[in-house]
Scaffold this motif. Structure first.
Motif, PDB file in Angstrom:
ATOM      1  N   ARG A 179     -20.798  52.708   6.792  1.00 22.02           N
ATOM      2  CA  ARG A 179     -19.535  52.197   6.630  1.00 22.02           C
ATOM      3  C   ARG A 179     -18.808  51.589   7.865  1.00 22.02           C
ATOM      4  NH1 ARG A 179     -20.926  50.783   1.129  1.00 22.02           N
ATOM      5  NH2 ARG A 179     -21.849  52.820   0.300  1.00 22.02           N
ATOM      6  N   GLY A 180     -19.424  51.900   8.906  1.00 20.52           N
ATOM      7  CA  GLY A 180     -18.898  51.650  10.248  1.00 20.52           C
ATOM      8  C   GLY A 180     -18.036  52.307  10.860  1.00 20.52           C
ATOM      9  N   ARG A 181     -17.841  53.700  10.540  1.00 23.63           N
ATOM     10  CA  ARG A 181     -16.831  54.776  10.843  1.00 23.63           C
ATOM     11  C   ARG A 181     -17.779  55.925  11.682  1.00 23.63           C
ATOM     12  NH1 ARG A 181     -14.866  54.287   5.350  1.00 23.63           N
ATOM     13  NH2 ARG A 181     -12.673  53.329   5.603  1.00 23.63           N
ATOM     14  N   ASN A 221     -13.123  50.565  13.212  1.00 24.02           N
ATOM     15  CA  ASN A 221     -14.089  50.527  12.244  1.00 24.02           C
ATOM     16  C   ASN A 221     -14.624  49.197  11.745  1.00 24.02           C
ATOM     17  OD1 ASN A 221     -12.000  49.227  10.799  1.00 24.02           O
ATOM     18  ND2 ASN A 221     -11.224  51.099   9.738  1.00 24.02           N
ATOM     19  N   ALA A 222     -15.580  48.948  10.714  1.00 23.00           N
ATOM     20  CA  ALA A 222     -15.875  47.683  10.458  1.00 23.00           C
ATOM     21  C   ALA A 222     -14.853  46.752  10.016  1.00 23.00           C
ATOM     22  CB  ALA A 222     -16.922  47.879   9.389  1.00 23.00           C
ATOM     23  N   ASP A 223     -13.703  47.027   9.722  1.00 25.00           N
ATOM     24  CA  ASP A 223     -12.589  46.118   9.267  1.00 25.00           C
ATOM     25  C   ASP A 223     -11.711  45.792  10.476  1.00 25.00           C
ATOM     26  OD1 ASP A 223     -13.552  45.830   6.764  1.00 25.00           O
ATOM     27  OD2 ASP A 223     -12.337  47.447   6.054  1.00 25.00           O
ATOM     28  N   GLY A 224     -12.055  46.438  11.760  1.00 20.22           N
ATOM     29  CA  GLY A 224     -11.395  46.021  12.797  1.00 20.22           C
ATOM     30  C   GLY A 224     -10.010  46.773  13.058  1.00 20.22           C
ATOM     31  N   TRP A 225      -9.975  47.879  12.324  1.00 26.66           N
ATOM     32  CA  TRP A 225      -8.774  48.885  12.516  1.00 26.66           C
ATOM     33  C   TRP A 225      -9.122  50.043  13.472  1.00 26.66           C
ATOM     34  CZ3 TRP A 225      -4.431  46.652  10.674  1.00 26.66           C
ATOM     35  CH2 TRP A 225      -4.504  45.877   9.628  1.00 26.66           C
ATOM     36  N   ASP A 249     -24.686  55.914   1.036  1.00 34.47           N
ATOM     37  CA  ASP A 249     -25.943  55.037   0.756  1.00 34.47           C
ATOM     38  C   ASP A 249     -25.709  53.554   1.033  1.00 34.47           C
ATOM     39  OD1 ASP A 249     -28.243  53.818  -0.333  1.00 34.47           O
ATOM     40  OD2 ASP A 249     -28.071  55.170  -2.283  1.00 34.47           O
ATOM     41  N   SER A 250     -26.276  53.186   2.094  1.00 32.21           N
ATOM     42  CA  SER A 250     -26.119  51.708   2.431  1.00 32.21           C
ATOM     43  C   SER A 250     -26.553  50.839   1.235  1.00 32.21           C
ATOM     44  CB  SER A 250     -26.789  51.173   3.655  1.00 32.21           C
ATOM     45  OG  SER A 250     -28.174  51.378   3.555  1.00 32.21           O
ATOM     46  N   GLU A 251     -27.177  50.991   0.451  1.00 33.43           N
ATOM     47  CA  GLU A 251     -27.517  50.315  -0.609  1.00 33.43           C
ATOM     48  C   GLU A 251     -26.647  50.196  -1.954  1.00 33.43           C
ATOM     49  OE1 GLU A 251     -30.486  48.520  -0.652  1.00 33.43           O
ATOM     50  OE2 GLU A 251     -30.812  49.464   1.240  1.00 33.43           O
ATOM     51  N   ILE A 252     -25.594  50.991  -1.896  1.00 33.68           N
ATOM     52  CA  ILE A 252     -24.511  50.960  -2.948  1.00 33.68           C
ATOM     53  C   ILE A 252     -23.408  50.076  -2.620  1.00 33.68           C
ATOM     54  CG2 ILE A 252     -23.093  52.344  -4.215  1.00 33.68           C
ATOM     55  CD1 ILE A 252     -24.904  54.673  -4.295  1.00 33.68           C
ATOM     56  N   ASP A 253     -23.119  49.205  -3.390  1.00 27.13           N
ATOM     57  CA  ASP A 253     -21.843  48.289  -3.185  1.00 27.13           C
ATOM     58  C   ASP A 253     -20.681  49.110  -3.853  1.00 27.13           C
ATOM     59  OD1 ASP A 253     -19.819  46.676  -2.769  1.00 27.13           O
ATOM     60  OD2 ASP A 253     -20.816  45.113  -4.084  1.00 27.13           O
ATOM     61  N   LEU A 254     -19.771  49.582  -3.120  1.00 28.68           N
ATOM     62  CA  LEU A 254     -18.766  50.341  -3.653  1.00 28.68           C
ATOM     63  C   LEU A 254     -17.526  49.418  -4.352  1.00 28.68           C
ATOM     64  CD1 LEU A 254     -18.020  52.855  -0.707  1.00 28.68           C
ATOM     65  CD2 LEU A 254     -19.255  53.083  -2.980  1.00 28.68           C
ATOM     66  N   ARG A 290     -13.883  50.062  -3.529  1.00 28.71           N
ATOM     67  CA  ARG A 290     -13.312  51.283  -3.583  1.00 28.71           C
ATOM     68  C   ARG A 290     -13.644  51.832  -2.168  1.00 28.71           C
ATOM     69  NH1 ARG A 290     -17.658  54.116  -6.854  1.00 28.71           N
ATOM     70  NH2 ARG A 290     -16.360  56.086  -6.686  1.00 28.71           N
ATOM     71  N   ASP A 291     -12.788  52.619  -1.794  1.00 27.23           N
ATOM     72  CA  ASP A 291     -12.778  53.255  -0.262  1.00 27.23           C
ATOM     73  C   ASP A 291     -12.115  54.581  -0.182  1.00 27.23           C
ATOM     74  OD1 ASP A 291     -13.715  53.251   2.371  1.00 27.23           O
ATOM     75  OD2 ASP A 291     -12.309  51.711   3.299  1.00 27.23           O
ATOM     76  N   ILE A 292     -12.323  55.281   0.878  1.00 26.47           N
ATOM     77  CA  ILE A 292     -11.776  56.451   1.211  1.00 26.47           C
ATOM     78  C   ILE A 292     -10.475  56.043   1.744  1.00 26.47           C
ATOM     79  CG2 ILE A 292     -13.770  57.697   1.121  1.00 26.47           C
ATOM     80  CD1 ILE A 292     -13.495  57.649   4.447  1.00 26.47           C
ATOM     81  N   GLY A 293      -9.577  56.990   2.022  1.00 27.01           N
ATOM     82  CA  GLY A 293      -8.348  56.752   2.609  1.00 27.01           C
ATOM     83  C   GLY A 293      -7.366  56.443   1.605  1.00 27.01           C
ATOM     84  N   ARG A 294      -6.070  56.532   2.055  1.00 32.82           N
ATOM     85  CA  ARG A 294      -5.149  55.786   0.981  1.00 32.82           C
ATOM     86  C   ARG A 294      -5.312  54.548   0.472  1.00 32.82           C
ATOM     87  NH1 ARG A 294       1.069  57.050   3.379  1.00 32.82           N
ATOM     88  NH2 ARG A 294       1.605  58.869   2.532  1.00 32.82           N
TER      89      ARG A 294
END
Length: 594
Positions: A42-44, A73-77, A337-342, A345-349
């Motif tokens: 997930r880029g973290r 991270n993957a979103d540039g934050w 699992d990289s095969e699963i599209d969340l 959904r994501d972790i964090g607030r």
């Protein structure tokens, strides 16, 4: 779906972070057999994961083993931005301390390497003229310009500047030289203040591990009560094309002469300036305050359709969140699992995100036989200045792309909302205008620049200063924020009283603090009136484009403009006609390009 054994094998540190098992995490880190910067699918990195989950103990463990705080991270934050998003002041302070320490260490450690690279390149002198330009009437006159004079001999570099920064209400001017002296075992930086006739000297070496750069309580509070904003140039879609010249169907490749050098003119199309804002860490009061600070003026509303393409998204809020750092109850098996599209959904607030894309064109003037080398001579200088200047950082990000062949003698790139930076290289080797202590020798096959020793030395009569308190430089973040603030405020109508508003009160968006005095410079008085007249014109233009609504009542401040004397009114009307033509041309060009 992957199992626990796979996660423990593939992402051992991430697994311990997920479970906030700090004691085992320290034990594994102590073995030094794992890559503590490895990113999950997930880029973290482990630290980014720990911060996003708000696991303080794991964060401390990773920082104790010097995990990189300056990653994204993957979103540039960044890690720091994710720490702000948690709303935890203790966690934010911890990350800020380590971020500042690592940033300072990296800067100090990187300068000797940059100077060593320069040592291998031919010596030179060049002037870099910076002009901040805008198509919005009169904004350019409120923005700064400067000419950087760059001297390079061996591993010594000197950079002269007169623009020092923006201090809340004023552009700070001065006469300073920054000298970097490279040595075998490091480097020395001299900051020479020619106005105060003083010199500050600093050895550029990595700080001791015991150094703690503690942020103030105000800095922590300010971050936790304001939106998280990141702005960047999206280079993925940029393409370069040769500009054309000619009329009546005959088109040829465009060329222009810049500082006596024949240049091909290129346009960089699909330049996107992306601004993303997050507010999930703010209270409703903070959000309302943030919105009130960004109320658009008629001029901003008028300009809105030209430059902005807003996109807004916000994560759905559930009535009750059991785990605030994993609100959608993602299992580790799902997450790793990289095969699963969340599926959002994501972790964090839960993120409250708005995104704005502004599309611009950049222009380059490229010379194929310029005496300087971009990668060997100019890029190390830009890297050196990018350490403490956001303008140079943006220039570096732009010119590190795959540019067409040739040296960019002139570059015009978007910096902020309605502001471009135009950088022009000139007076190479002091050949156009004589420069003290700089000369050149014409050899058979090349031109050589010669610089005297005195260029890289402080005048002996200047006083020597010690201690950090003797100097004040804005960080990259501060300079960036202050310039954005200045531009933003330059578009705000100031005051509602029928009194003349001076230029700096307009920047502060405050009512006049004093009556107009007779000794106010005539040029400044004319500029003040021109600004008010420009805003009045734009206000009326914006109203006239809405055919369904009748014109609103004229604002009291605009009444004051309309009641100027007959002579002044005539001058203003002529000026308004010129600016009206300019605006119409810009609007037509903008619509044509889109």
């Amino acid at each position: 779906m992957v199992g626990v054994s796979y996660i423990q094998t593939e992402y051992p540190l991430h697994w311990l972070v997920w479970n906030n098992n700090s004691s085992s995490l320290e034990e594994e880190l102590g073995k030094r057999i794992h890559d503590k910067e490895k990113k999950d699918n997930r880029g973290r990195s482990p630290l980014m994961l720990a911060v996003t989950l708000g696991h303080m103990e794991s964060v401390r463990s990773l920082l104790n083993f010097e995990a990189n705080v300056n990653c994204e991270n993957a979103d540039g934050w960044s890690v720091l931005q994710e720490a702000v998003a948690t709303g935890d002041p203790e966690l934010l302070q911890l990350i800020l301390e380590r971020r500042d320490f690592q940033r300072y260490s990296n800067r100090m450690a990187g300068i000797p390497e940059l100077l060593q690279k320069l040592k291998q390149a031919p010596d030179f002198y060049v002037e870099m003229k910076w002009e901040f330009t805008s198509w919005v009437p009169l904004v350019s006159r409120m923005c700064p310009s400067d000419t950087y004079k760059v001297y390079k001999r061996g591993s010594n570099v000197r950079i002269d500047t007169t623009l020092l920064g923006f201090d809340h209400t004023n552009w700070q001017r001065g006469n300073r030289s920054y000298v970097f002296q490279g040595h075998n075992d490091g480097a020395t930086m001299l900051e020479i203040d020619h106005d105060a006739r003083s010199v500050y000297s600093e050895q550029m070496r990595a700080p001791p591990d015991s150094l703690v750069l503690s942020p103030s309580e105000e800095a922590i509070s300010q971050r936790l009560t304001t939106p998280i904003v990141t702005t960047y140039i999206d280079t993925d879609k940029i393409s370069f094309e040769r500009n054309k010249a000619g009329v009546w169907g005959w088109r040829s490749d465009k060329s222009e002469v810049v500082n006596s050098h024949e240049c091909k003119v290129f346009s960089a199309t699909n330049v996107e300036l992306v601004t993303k804002t997050r507010t999930e860490h703010l209270t409703e009061t903070d959000k309302e305050l943030a919105r009130s600070k960004h109320i658009r003026t008629p001029l901003q509303n008028f300009l809105q359709p030209i430059a902005d393409v807003p996109e807004t998204s916000s994560a759905p809020q559930t009535e009750e969140i059991v785990n605030s750092t994993n609100p959608t109850n993602i299992t580790p098996e799902e997450y790793f699992d990289s095969e699963i599209d969340l599926a959002g959904r994501d972790i964090g607030r839960p993120k409250e995100l708005s995104k704005k894309v502004q599309k611009f064109k950049a222009t380059l003037w490229l010379c194929e036989n310029y005496p300087l080398s971009l990668p060997e001579q100019i890029l190390p200088i830009v890297d050196l200045m990018a350490i403490s200047s956001s303008h140079f950082a943006k220039l570096r990000n732009f010119i590190q792309m795959q540019l067409p062949a040739g040296f960019p003698v002139k570059i015009e790139i978007p910096i902020f909302h309605v502001l471009n930076a135009r950088i022009t290289f000139g007076n190479i080797f002091g050949m156009d205008v004589d420069v003290p202590n700089v000369s050149h020798i014409q050899e058979e096959d090349r031109l050589t620049c010669v610089l005297d020793d005195v260029v890289f030395q402080a005048p002996p009569s200047y006083s020597k200063l010690t201690g950090v308190e003797s100097r004040r430089q804005f960080s990259t973040e501060e300079e960036d924020d202050l310039l954005q603030f200045a531009i933003q405020q330059s578009l705000i109508e100031a005051g509602t009283e029928k009194e003349e508003v001076d230029i700096w009160e307009a920047l502060k968006a405050q009512r006049p603090s004093r009556p107009t005095t007779p000794n106010l410079a005539e040029e400044e008085r004319q500029l003040q009136r021109a600004i008010q007249a420009s805003l009045a014109m734009c206000n009326h233009t914006a109203v006239s484009t809405d055919s369904d609504n009748t014109s609103p009542e004229v604002d009291s401040e605009l009444d004051m403009v309309l009641r100027l004397s007959e002579q002044e009114q005539k001058q203003l009307e002529e000026q308004q006609m010129e600016e009206q033509k300019l605006l119409e041309q810009v609007l037509q060009l903008s619509l044509t390009e889109k």
